[in-house]
Design an enzyme around this catalytic site. Structure first.
Site, PDB file in Angstrom:
ATOM      1  N   ALA A 109     -57.966  24.892 -40.638  1.00 33.35           N
ATOM      2  CA  ALA A 109     -57.590  23.690 -39.857  1.00 33.35           C
ATOM      3  C   ALA A 109     -58.245  22.501 -40.542  1.00 33.35           C
ATOM      4  CB  ALA A 109     -58.064  23.830 -38.412  1.00 33.35           C
ATOM      5  N   GLY A 113     -59.693  16.401 -43.824  1.00 34.10           N
ATOM      6  CA  GLY A 113     -60.224  16.910 -45.077  1.00 34.10           C
ATOM      7  C   GLY A 113     -61.712  16.749 -45.276  1.00 34.10           C
ATOM      8  N   GLY A 114     -62.434  16.314 -44.253  1.00 34.66           N
ATOM      9  CA  GLY A 114     -63.886  16.137 -44.406  1.00 34.66           C
ATOM     10  C   GLY A 114     -64.552  17.422 -44.890  1.00 34.66           C
ATOM     11  N   LYS A 115     -64.247  18.509 -44.219  1.00 34.79           N
ATOM     12  CA  LYS A 115     -64.956  19.743 -44.571  1.00 34.79           C
ATOM     13  C   LYS A 115     -64.375  20.374 -45.831  1.00 34.79           C
ATOM     14  CE  LYS A 115     -66.611  20.003 -39.946  1.00 34.79           C
ATOM     15  NZ  LYS A 115     -65.762  19.036 -39.193  1.00 34.79           N
ATOM     16  N   GLU A 133     -53.204  22.778 -42.995  1.00 36.63           N
ATOM     17  CA  GLU A 133     -53.111  21.918 -41.808  1.00 36.63           C
ATOM     18  C   GLU A 133     -51.745  22.097 -41.177  1.00 36.63           C
ATOM     19  OE1 GLU A 133     -54.931  20.004 -39.782  1.00 36.63           O
ATOM     20  OE2 GLU A 133     -53.064  19.523 -38.748  1.00 36.63           O
ATOM     21  N   CYS A 231     -66.323  20.205 -32.342  1.00 39.17           N
ATOM     22  CA  CYS A 231     -67.093  19.000 -32.017  1.00 39.17           C
ATOM     23  C   CYS A 231     -67.044  18.807 -30.506  1.00 39.17           C
ATOM     24  CB  CYS A 231     -66.589  17.796 -32.789  1.00 39.17           C
ATOM     25  SG  CYS A 231     -64.863  17.427 -32.497  1.00 39.17           S
TER      26      CYS A 231
HETATM   27  N1  SAM Z   1     -61.756  20.217 -40.587  1.00 40.48           N
HETATM   28  C1  SAM Z   1     -61.247  18.882 -40.433  1.00 40.48           C
HETATM   29  C2  SAM Z   1     -62.153  17.904 -41.127  1.00 40.48           C
HETATM   30  O1  SAM Z   1     -63.346  18.196 -41.270  1.00 40.48           O
HETATM   31  O2  SAM Z   1     -61.704  16.830 -41.556  1.00 40.48           O
HETATM   32  C3  SAM Z   1     -61.049  18.535 -38.970  1.00 40.48           C
HETATM   33  C4  SAM Z   1     -60.170  19.527 -38.274  1.00 40.48           C
HETATM   34  S1  SAM Z   1     -59.762  19.080 -36.628  1.00 40.48           S
HETATM   35  C5  SAM Z   1     -61.212  19.391 -35.795  1.00 40.48           C
HETATM   36  C6  SAM Z   1     -58.734  20.394 -36.154  1.00 40.48           C
HETATM   37  C7  SAM Z   1     -57.380  20.436 -36.833  1.00 40.48           C
HETATM   38  O3  SAM Z   1     -56.656  21.567 -36.305  1.00 40.48           O
HETATM   39  C8  SAM Z   1     -56.496  19.231 -36.588  1.00 40.48           C
HETATM   40  O4  SAM Z   1     -56.139  18.639 -37.813  1.00 40.48           O
HETATM   41  C9  SAM Z   1     -55.261  19.791 -35.878  1.00 40.48           C
HETATM   42  O5  SAM Z   1     -54.070  19.190 -36.309  1.00 40.48           O
HETATM   43  C10 SAM Z   1     -55.286  21.251 -36.276  1.00 40.48           C
HETATM   44  N2  SAM Z   1     -54.593  22.148 -35.321  1.00 40.48           N
HETATM   45  C11 SAM Z   1     -54.063  21.840 -34.125  1.00 40.48           C
HETATM   46  N3  SAM Z   1     -53.489  22.931 -33.566  1.00 40.48           N
HETATM   47  C12 SAM Z   1     -53.649  23.932 -34.433  1.00 40.48           C
HETATM   48  C13 SAM Z   1     -53.242  25.296 -34.433  1.00 40.48           C
HETATM   49  N4  SAM Z   1     -52.596  25.833 -33.421  1.00 40.48           N
HETATM   50  N5  SAM Z   1     -53.562  26.023 -35.523  1.00 40.48           N
HETATM   51  C14 SAM Z   1     -54.232  25.481 -36.549  1.00 40.48           C
HETATM   52  N6  SAM Z   1     -54.658  24.211 -36.585  1.00 40.48           N
HETATM   53  C15 SAM Z   1     -54.360  23.441 -35.549  1.00 40.48           C
END
Ligand code: SAM
Length: 447
Positions: A109, A113-115, A133, A231
């Site tokens: 997920a 893209g931070g992580k 994503e 978070c």
């Molecule tokens: N890891 C990212 C970063 O550090 O920049 C942040 C990720 S954010 C917390 C969670 C991500 O999960 C979102 O981009 C969202 O679109 C995606 N997401 C939403 N529903 C999902 C699903 N059912 N399966 C997988 N990813 C999903």
């Protein structure tokens, strides 16, 4: 700021006598962080270059606090991908994942893209990173950030976790699930998360998180590591999700994360919580799990295995461009997707049937009898890697004009020029008779 009463009541129960400190912290300003992109510049070189005072973030040697008024997100060094603006606590997850150069890593997920970009830095350009994503628009933003930071050994996908599991099988050494969550830990940074909060939303996030985690046993090799992070504060989305995962999959065990640097132990032994009233960052939860070495491997769901195609592609005018413009040689597998040429990571499977947003480094596009270098390529190059550079200091007016999409007057022979800030490439220009035509993609130009 107004916080939902049901949220505050839950936090009071969860935190007991620490609640007043926590409540106070919600009214304070959030901390600002940037993470040096060590793929482009060493930490020391960046500290020498930085126009702003920076303070180390204890849990990542790449991370630094900056002052709110300094706005490094608006500096050309940001355009050149020398760092990523990232909330300080969010830098903990990739450090706990601890990817090693040469490994295969999956970020399920990944947008924005931070992580993933942090993982890529820790991999030092070696091995394979698959960043997925699910939302198409967010996958594009992920790809842009990956390109800005000059990451080569990455495949960016826009898939569901189920289809990823069906395609790859248990080939990954480490998997990160930075799950979509109710975002309670970001309330003071992101008031929208606060306004969308409800108990029902927390419950639905928990269901979705478990569904995503259910794909991991198909993807992680025995002996491999899984990091689950959110978070948010709600135990339903954190400890309870992990406890129920462990109950479903007996071949996974929790590994202890040392609660140092102000991290607090979670209510499940070995997990950690980052609380805004205990450290300089927002709220996070992190769990580290290991799949036992002798775990039986689930049958790959895929009808097709992740095999590779080995035909050499037609390189067309690329060699001519490379000899005119580049001093640096690119090694690896060149692959053509339509009119586009990519340098794909050595470990990448053929990817057929997947929604591929980026397969490695975009080198450029074949146009009528010529090759046009990709913007992404410029972000992997420094002045010494090319024959011609239009190099400017960070505060120069020419750079401002280039970033607005204007042409520049440059002296020199005609051809492709790397436009650079203090030697770090941030785009291309093509010089014809003293006029440098601007090749910065339109979407990246500043108003
Ligand atoms: N890891 C990212 C970063 O550090 O920049 C942040 C990720 S954010 C917390 C969670 C991500 O999960 C979102 O981009 C969202 O679109 C995606 N997401 C939403 N529903 C999902 C699903 N059912 N399966 C997988 N990813 C999903």
């Amino acid at each position: 700021m107004h916080f939902p009463q049901e949220f505050l009541d839950k936090m009071r129960v969860l935190l007991g006598d620490q609640f007043p400190q926590f409540r106070y912290s919600l009214e304070e300003e959030s901390e600002r962080g940037l993470r040096v992109n060590s793929l482009r510049i060493s930490v020391q070189d960046f500290l020498n270059l930085s126009p702003w005072p920076l303070e180390p973030i204890p849990w990542s040697r790449l991370g630094f606090y900056y002052r709110e008024d300094d706005r490094p997100g608006r500096h050309p060094y940001h355009d050149a991908g020398l760092y990523y603006i990232q909330e300080p606590s969010a830098m903990a997850a990739a450090e706990v994942l601890a990817p090693k150069p040469g490994e295969r890593i999956l970020d399920l997920a990944a947008a924005p893209g931070g992580k993933s970009t942090h993982i890529a830095a820790l991999m030092d350009g070696k091995g394979l990173l698959v960043a997925n994503e699910i939302h198409p628009g967010r996958a594009q933003i992920l790809a842009q950030n990956v390109e800005r930071l000059g990451i080569k050994n990455i495949v960016v996908l826009n898939e569901t976790p189920e289809r990823i599991a069906a395609y790859f099988g248990p080939i990954f050494d480490r998997v990160l699930v930075d799950a979509p969550c109710s975002g309670e830990g970001m309330f003071r940074k992101n008031p929208l998360a606060c306004s969308e909060w409800s108990l029902a939303h927390v419950a639905s996030c928990a269901v979705r998180q478990s569904l995503i985690l259910d794909q991991v046993p198909y993807l992680l090799r025995p002996g491999g590591y899984l990091v689950y992070s959110t978070c948010t504060f709600s135990p339903e989305e954190n400890e309870e999700v992990i406890a129920s995962f462990l109950a479903r999959y007996s071949d996974f065990v929790l590994e202890e994360i040392t609660p140092q640097w102000g991290f607090s132990p979670g209510s499940l032994q070995g997990t950690v919580r980052l609380w805004p009233h205990k450290l300089r960052g927002e709220g996070h939860f992190i769990a580290l799990l290991r799949r036992q070495e002798d775990a039986p491997v689930q049958a790959v769901k895929a009808k097709r295995s992740a095999g590779r195609k080995s035909e050499a592609p037609e390189l067309g005018e690329y060699p001519e461009f490379a000899s005119q413009a580049l001093k640096k040689q690119f090694e690896g597998e060149f692959r053509r997707f339509g009119d586009n040429l990519y340098l794909v990571p050595a470990e990448a499977p053929d990817l057929q049937g997947l929604k591929v947003v980026r397969a490695g480094l975009h080198l450029g596009t074949f146009k009528k009898r010529r090759f046009e270098p990709a913007h992404a390529l410029s972000h992997t190059l420094k002045a010494g890697d090319v024959h011609y550079t239009a190099n400017f200091p960070g505060d120069s007016e020419e750079l401002e004009r280039y970033l607005r999409g204007e042409t520049l007057s440059v002296e020199g022979p005609d051809g492709w020029y790397l436009v650079a800030v203090d030697g770090y490439g941030l785009g291309w220009g093509k010089l014809v008779k003293g006029v440098l035509k601007n090749h910065l993609p339109k979407g990246l130009r500043q108003p």
